[in-house]
Scaffold this motif. Sequence first.
Motif, mmCIF file in Angstrom:
data_model
loop_
_atom_site.group_PDB
_atom_site.id
_atom_site.type_symbol
_atom_site.label_atom_id
_atom_site.label_comp_id
_atom_site.label_asym_id
_atom_site.label_seq_id
_atom_site.Cartn_x
_atom_site.Cartn_y
_atom_site.Cartn_z
ATOM 1 N N GLN A 286 0.841 -1.198 0.000
ATOM 2 C CA GLN A 286 0.000 0.000 0.000
ATOM 3 C C GLN A 286 0.871 1.241 0.000
ATOM 4 O OE1 GLN A 286 -3.282 -0.662 -0.304
ATOM 5 N NE2 GLN A 286 -2.460 -2.737 -0.334
ATOM 6 N N SER A 287 0.398 2.249 -0.700
ATOM 7 C CA SER A 287 1.158 3.487 -0.675
ATOM 8 C C SER A 287 0.931 4.165 0.672
ATOM 9 C CB SER A 287 0.710 4.402 -1.811
ATOM 10 O OG SER A 287 -0.663 4.719 -1.640
ATOM 11 N N ALA A 288 1.968 4.859 1.124
ATOM 12 C CA ALA A 288 1.862 5.523 2.439
ATOM 13 C C ALA A 288 0.894 6.683 2.287
ATOM 14 C CB ALA A 288 3.230 6.003 2.876
ATOM 15 N N SER A 289 -0.066 6.731 3.161
ATOM 16 C CA SER A 289 -0.992 7.858 3.123
ATOM 17 C C SER A 289 -0.365 9.048 3.835
ATOM 18 C CB SER A 289 -2.324 7.485 3.779
ATOM 19 O OG SER A 289 -2.119 7.175 5.115
ATOM 20 N N ARG A 290 -0.611 10.195 3.339
ATOM 21 C CA ARG A 290 -0.009 11.383 3.912
ATOM 22 C C ARG A 290 -1.092 12.178 4.620
ATOM 23 N NH1 ARG A 290 3.938 13.556 -0.820
ATOM 24 N NH2 ARG A 290 5.022 11.587 -1.143
ATOM 25 N N MET A 291 -0.704 12.690 5.726
ATOM 26 C CA MET A 291 -1.587 13.571 6.470
ATOM 27 C C MET A 291 -1.395 14.975 5.877
ATOM 28 S SD MET A 291 -3.192 11.848 8.811
ATOM 29 C CE MET A 291 -3.681 13.031 10.033
#
Length: 97
Positions: free
Chosen positions: A89-94
């Motif tokens: 999964q791609s890292a989700s960014r805040m």
Amino acid sequence: MAMHSVAEMAASISANLKRIAQEKGQPLPVDLDNKDEVKAYMKANNDKHVGEWNQRLKRQKFDHIYKQSLWSGRTPIAFNFSSWDSSKQSASRMPSS
């Protein structure tokens, strides 16, 4: 308006059904004077309709779930949590503040 007992109403309905069937030249599917035969006929019809309704309900549930399923192009994506790999999964960014 006169009050009638349930037995009187049932007898009236039975007589009317017999009269209508005779007028139409269509035999009744069951002898209305035979309570056991009527009961068996009603149970058989009820069982038949309940089975049909259950099949229809299963189909509606399937269609609903199918429409809510994940797709990639024209191919449905099979997913279960036991095969989940978070490294894919791609890292989700805040959002930065």
